[in-house]
Design a protein around this motif. Structure first.
Motif, PDB file in Angstrom:
ATOM      1  N   ASP A 124       0.958  -1.254  -0.094  1.00 22.78           N
ATOM      2  CA  ASP A 124       0.108  -0.107  -0.082  1.00 22.78           C
ATOM      3  C   ASP A 124       0.938   1.390   0.142  1.00 22.78           C
ATOM      4  O   ASP A 124       2.181   1.382   0.280  1.00 22.78           O
ATOM      5  CB  ASP A 124      -0.809   0.139   1.310  1.00 22.78           C
ATOM      6  N   TYR A 125       0.505   2.484  -0.129  1.00 24.05           N
ATOM      7  CA  TYR A 125       0.966   3.651  -0.037  1.00 24.05           C
ATOM      8  C   TYR A 125       0.345   4.465   0.898  1.00 24.05           C
ATOM      9  O   TYR A 125      -1.000   4.512   1.204  1.00 24.05           O
ATOM     10  CB  TYR A 125       1.209   4.251  -1.329  1.00 24.05           C
ATOM     11  N   LEU A 126       0.811   5.524   1.574  1.00 23.70           N
ATOM     12  CA  LEU A 126       0.102   6.349   2.467  1.00 23.70           C
ATOM     13  C   LEU A 126       0.710   7.622   2.048  1.00 23.70           C
ATOM     14  O   LEU A 126       1.865   8.179   2.048  1.00 23.70           O
ATOM     15  CB  LEU A 126       0.392   6.064   3.948  1.00 23.70           C
ATOM     16  N   LEU A 127      -0.132   8.454   1.651  1.00 24.79           N
ATOM     17  CA  LEU A 127      -0.035   9.944   1.056  1.00 24.79           C
ATOM     18  C   LEU A 127      -0.034  10.805   2.610  1.00 24.79           C
ATOM     19  O   LEU A 127      -1.024  10.869   2.924  1.00 24.79           O
ATOM     20  CB  LEU A 127      -1.039  10.557  -0.037  1.00 24.79           C
ATOM     21  N   LYS A 128       1.303  11.329   2.736  1.00 26.35           N
ATOM     22  CA  LYS A 128       1.060  12.594   3.895  1.00 26.35           C
ATOM     23  C   LYS A 128       0.407  13.657   3.355  1.00 26.35           C
ATOM     24  O   LYS A 128       0.364  14.339   2.381  1.00 26.35           O
ATOM     25  CB  LYS A 128       2.541  12.851   4.189  1.00 26.35           C
ATOM     26  N   PRO A 129      -0.225  14.271   4.396  1.00 27.67           N
ATOM     27  CA  PRO A 129      -0.385  13.642   5.874  1.00 27.67           C
ATOM     28  C   PRO A 129      -1.851  12.533   5.794  1.00 27.67           C
ATOM     29  O   PRO A 129      -2.589  13.031   5.139  1.00 27.67           O
ATOM     30  CB  PRO A 129      -0.785  14.897   6.576  1.00 27.67           C
ATOM     31  N   PHE A 130      -1.712  11.559   6.279  1.00 25.70           N
ATOM     32  CA  PHE A 130      -2.612  10.497   6.403  1.00 25.70           C
ATOM     33  C   PHE A 130      -3.160  10.390   7.936  1.00 25.70           C
ATOM     34  O   PHE A 130      -2.516  10.907   8.844  1.00 25.70           O
ATOM     35  CB  PHE A 130      -1.999   9.252   5.949  1.00 25.70           C
ATOM     36  N   ASN A 131      -4.564  10.007   7.976  1.00 29.86           N
ATOM     37  CA  ASN A 131      -5.025  10.042   9.246  1.00 29.86           C
ATOM     38  C   ASN A 131      -5.042   8.415   9.830  1.00 29.86           C
ATOM     39  O   ASN A 131      -4.627   7.455   9.075  1.00 29.86           O
ATOM     40  CB  ASN A 131      -6.400  10.524   9.028  1.00 29.86           C
ATOM     41  N   ARG A 132      -5.708   8.143  10.820  1.00 29.84           N
ATOM     42  CA  ARG A 132      -5.761   7.081  11.544  1.00 29.84           C
ATOM     43  C   ARG A 132      -6.227   5.833  10.785  1.00 29.84           C
ATOM     44  O   ARG A 132      -5.943   4.870  10.762  1.00 29.84           O
ATOM     45  CB  ARG A 132      -6.047   7.277  13.042  1.00 29.84           C
ATOM     46  N   SER A 133      -7.515   6.486  10.221  1.00 30.87           N
ATOM     47  CA  SER A 133      -8.390   5.425   9.305  1.00 30.87           C
ATOM     48  C   SER A 133      -7.533   4.973   8.354  1.00 30.87           C
ATOM     49  O   SER A 133      -7.794   3.694   7.998  1.00 30.87           O
ATOM     50  CB  SER A 133      -9.739   6.164   9.050  1.00 30.87           C
ATOM     51  N   ARG A 134      -6.876   5.693   7.216  1.00 28.98           N
ATOM     52  CA  ARG A 134      -6.346   5.486   6.408  1.00 28.98           C
ATOM     53  C   ARG A 134      -5.213   4.433   6.669  1.00 28.98           C
ATOM     54  O   ARG A 134      -4.864   3.711   5.874  1.00 28.98           O
ATOM     55  CB  ARG A 134      -5.465   6.748   5.564  1.00 28.98           C
ATOM     56  N   PHE A 135      -4.460   4.874   7.824  1.00 25.36           N
ATOM     57  CA  PHE A 135      -3.345   3.960   8.139  1.00 25.36           C
ATOM     58  C   PHE A 135      -3.868   2.689   8.602  1.00 25.36           C
ATOM     59  O   PHE A 135      -3.196   1.632   8.359  1.00 25.36           O
ATOM     60  CB  PHE A 135      -2.667   4.481   9.540  1.00 25.36           C
ATOM     61  N   SER A 136      -5.010   2.401   9.135  1.00 26.83           N
ATOM     62  CA  SER A 136      -5.557   1.350   9.426  1.00 26.83           C
ATOM     63  C   SER A 136      -5.795   0.164   8.294  1.00 26.83           C
ATOM     64  O   SER A 136      -5.735  -0.882   8.243  1.00 26.83           O
ATOM     65  CB  SER A 136      -6.729   1.459  10.265  1.00 26.83           C
ATOM     66  N   GLU A 137      -6.385   1.060   7.030  1.00 28.09           N
ATOM     67  CA  GLU A 137      -6.511   0.118   5.965  1.00 28.09           C
ATOM     68  C   GLU A 137      -5.283  -0.482   5.429  1.00 28.09           C
ATOM     69  O   GLU A 137      -5.148  -1.511   4.725  1.00 28.09           O
ATOM     70  CB  GLU A 137      -6.972   1.309   4.950  1.00 28.09           C
ATOM     71  N   ALA A 138      -4.081   0.381   5.534  1.00 28.81           N
ATOM     72  CA  ALA A 138      -2.828  -0.005   5.176  1.00 28.81           C
ATOM     73  C   ALA A 138      -2.301  -1.347   5.800  1.00 28.81           C
ATOM     74  O   ALA A 138      -1.729  -2.200   5.444  1.00 28.81           O
ATOM     75  CB  ALA A 138      -1.706   0.870   5.036  1.00 28.81           C
ATOM     76  N   ILE A 139      -2.516  -1.335   7.035  1.00 27.91           N
ATOM     77  CA  ILE A 139      -2.199  -2.306   8.135  1.00 27.91           C
ATOM     78  C   ILE A 139      -2.874  -3.692   8.019  1.00 27.91           C
ATOM     79  O   ILE A 139      -2.419  -4.661   7.946  1.00 27.91           O
ATOM     80  CB  ILE A 139      -2.471  -1.752   9.652  1.00 27.91           C
ATOM     81  N   LYS A 140      -4.270  -3.438   7.739  1.00 25.27           N
ATOM     82  CA  LYS A 140      -4.953  -4.610   7.377  1.00 25.27           C
ATOM     83  C   LYS A 140      -4.782  -5.348   6.110  1.00 25.27           C
ATOM     84  O   LYS A 140      -4.380  -6.560   6.242  1.00 25.27           O
ATOM     85  CB  LYS A 140      -6.603  -4.075   7.193  1.00 25.27           C
ATOM     86  N   ALA A 141      -4.157  -4.560   5.249  1.00 24.50           N
ATOM     87  CA  ALA A 141      -3.857  -5.148   3.947  1.00 24.50           C
ATOM     88  C   ALA A 141      -2.476  -5.733   4.229  1.00 24.50           C
ATOM     89  O   ALA A 141      -2.338  -6.771   3.637  1.00 24.50           O
ATOM     90  CB  ALA A 141      -3.366  -4.283   2.788  1.00 24.50           C
ATOM     91  N   ALA A 142      -1.700  -5.314   5.117  1.00 26.45           N
ATOM     92  CA  ALA A 142      -0.349  -5.885   5.410  1.00 26.45           C
ATOM     93  C   ALA A 142      -0.367  -7.138   6.261  1.00 26.45           C
ATOM     94  O   ALA A 142       0.400  -8.068   5.818  1.00 26.45           O
ATOM     95  CB  ALA A 142       0.483  -4.880   6.186  1.00 26.45           C
ATOM     96  N   LEU A 143      -1.730  -7.124   7.026  1.00 26.51           N
ATOM     97  CA  LEU A 143      -1.689  -8.457   7.703  1.00 26.51           C
ATOM     98  C   LEU A 143      -2.268  -9.445   6.802  1.00 26.51           C
ATOM     99  O   LEU A 143      -1.948 -10.811   7.441  1.00 26.51           O
ATOM    100  CB  LEU A 143      -2.642  -8.156   8.886  1.00 26.51           C
ATOM    101  N   GLU A 144      -2.803  -9.092   5.728  1.00 31.33           N
ATOM    102  CA  GLU A 144      -3.330 -10.158   4.798  1.00 31.33           C
ATOM    103  C   GLU A 144      -2.155 -10.774   3.983  1.00 31.33           C
ATOM    104  O   GLU A 144      -2.305 -11.780   3.729  1.00 31.33           O
ATOM    105  CB  GLU A 144      -4.298  -9.491   3.929  1.00 31.33           C
ATOM    106  N   HIS A 145      -1.243 -10.070   3.887  1.00 31.39           N
ATOM    107  CA  HIS A 145       0.167 -10.735   3.321  1.00 31.39           C
ATOM    108  C   HIS A 145       1.076 -11.339   4.096  1.00 31.39           C
ATOM    109  O   HIS A 145       2.215 -10.983   4.243  1.00 31.39           O
ATOM    110  CB  HIS A 145       0.830  -9.503   2.514  1.00 31.39           C
ATOM    111  N   THR A 146       0.639 -12.465   4.567  1.00 33.98           N
ATOM    112  CA  THR A 146       1.672 -13.173   5.637  1.00 33.98           C
ATOM    113  C   THR A 146       2.285 -14.216   4.621  1.00 33.98           C
ATOM    114  O   THR A 146       2.067 -14.332   3.547  1.00 33.98           O
ATOM    115  CB  THR A 146       0.774 -13.902   6.738  1.00 33.98           C
ATOM    116  N   GLY A 147       3.288 -14.574   5.322  1.00 29.04           N
ATOM    117  CA  GLY A 147       4.016 -15.636   4.775  1.00 29.04           C
ATOM    118  C   GLY A 147       5.679 -15.209   4.358  1.00 29.04           C
ATOM    119  O   GLY A 147       6.004 -14.306   4.714  1.00 29.04           O
ATOM    120  N   LYS A 148       5.952 -15.567   3.210  1.00 26.88           N
ATOM    121  CA  LYS A 148       7.612 -15.168   2.795  1.00 26.88           C
ATOM    122  C   LYS A 148       7.537 -13.869   2.383  1.00 26.88           C
ATOM    123  O   LYS A 148       6.614 -13.456   1.807  1.00 26.88           O
ATOM    124  CB  LYS A 148       7.918 -16.225   1.678  1.00 26.88           C
ATOM    125  N   LYS A 149       8.810 -13.396   2.163  1.00 23.88           N
ATOM    126  CA  LYS A 149       8.997 -12.044   1.710  1.00 23.88           C
ATOM    127  C   LYS A 149       8.901 -12.083   0.276  1.00 23.88           C
ATOM    128  O   LYS A 149       9.114 -13.097  -0.285  1.00 23.88           O
ATOM    129  CB  LYS A 149      10.556 -11.610   2.029  1.00 23.88           C
TER     130      LYS A 149
END
Length: 246
Positions: free
Chosen positions: A97-122
């Motif tokens: 994902d990308y976060l366009l500065k300045p970003f808020n808590r809600s937008r940050f949460s979306e990025a983290i949820k996407a990251a948590l879905e991408h588990t496994g190998k690098k």
């Protein structure tokens, strides 16, 4: 539960603090380090082996893309950048994902949820194509890794580039440097008004050409100011004539 290890790489301290603040909302995440420039970030990636990095793009000396280019296997990446949408849509194909500065808590949460879905190998690094997508302006420097040494070569020092199997040899007045990269990559990132691909195996700085002589039925030989001779194909000669106004 094993936590996702996070490394934050950004030259602005307030930006790093915002990310750390928002990360506290997620028990699944653990910040294991931060870096204020690309060189420090590269070192900490190797030392700490993070699962995910928050990465700024425009940083002193080494950009975020140049940092990624030096890694064989990059961690998962969320870009945190002030660049606007003209380039960001392309990043979605290469990063979580990308976060366009300045970003808020809600937008940050979306990025983290996407990251948590991408588990496994690098993710296998495909950062040269990422850099080409990002490259809206001609490159001003080339970063080359030589063992543990990193060389930053200003583009104005490059005389020519020659293909060497899977590598490109960058020739300057100060020496020669090998980079595992294609000629097509350099053709895309270098200023086309200054550099021309005169042959499938050669790119030259036009201002370094001293003379061009007929060499074969459809080829020419360019002699450079440093004495190097470079074969010029029919297509390359046509490009040179256009560039030089012949």
């Amino acid at each position: 539960m094993e936590k996702l290890k996070i490394l934050i790489i950004d030259d602005e301290a307030p930006a790093r603090e915002i990310i750390k603040l928002f990360i506290r909302d997620f028990q699944e995440l653990e910040v294991i380090g931060e870096a204020e420039n690309g060189f420090e970030g590269l070192r900490k990636i190797k030392e700490l082996d993070p699962d995910l990095i928050f990465l700024d793009i425009q940083m002193p000396k080494l950009t975020g893309f140049e940092l990624l280019e030096l890694l064989e296997n990059a961690p998962k990446v969320i870009f945190s950048t002030a660049y606007d949408e003209y380039a960001l849509k392309a990043f979605e194909h290469h990063a979580i994902d990308y976060l366009l500065k300045p970003f808020n808590r809600s937008r940050f949460s979306e990025a983290i949820k996407a990251a948590l879905e991408h588990t496994g190998k690098k993710i296998e690094s495909s950062n040269s194509s990422l850099m080409e997508t990002y490259q809206q302006e001609p490159a001003y420097q080339v970063v080359v890794k030589d063992g543990t040494k990193i060389n930053i070569i200003p583009v104005e020092e490059i005389i020519r580039i020659a293909a060497q199997d899977d590598y490109a040899e960058i020739i300057t007045a100060k020496g020669k440097f090998l980079k595992k990269q294609t000629m097509s990559h350099f053709e895309k990132i270098l200023d086309s008004s200054s550099f021309i691909r005169v042959h499938r195996s050669s790119i030259v700085r036009v201002s370094e050409i001293k003379s061009i002589d007929k060499y074969g039925k459809e080829t020419h030989m360019a002699t450079l100011r440093n004495g190097d001779e470079v074969l010029v194909s029919a297509t390359g000669y046509s490009k040179l004539k256009t560039s030089l106004g012949w």
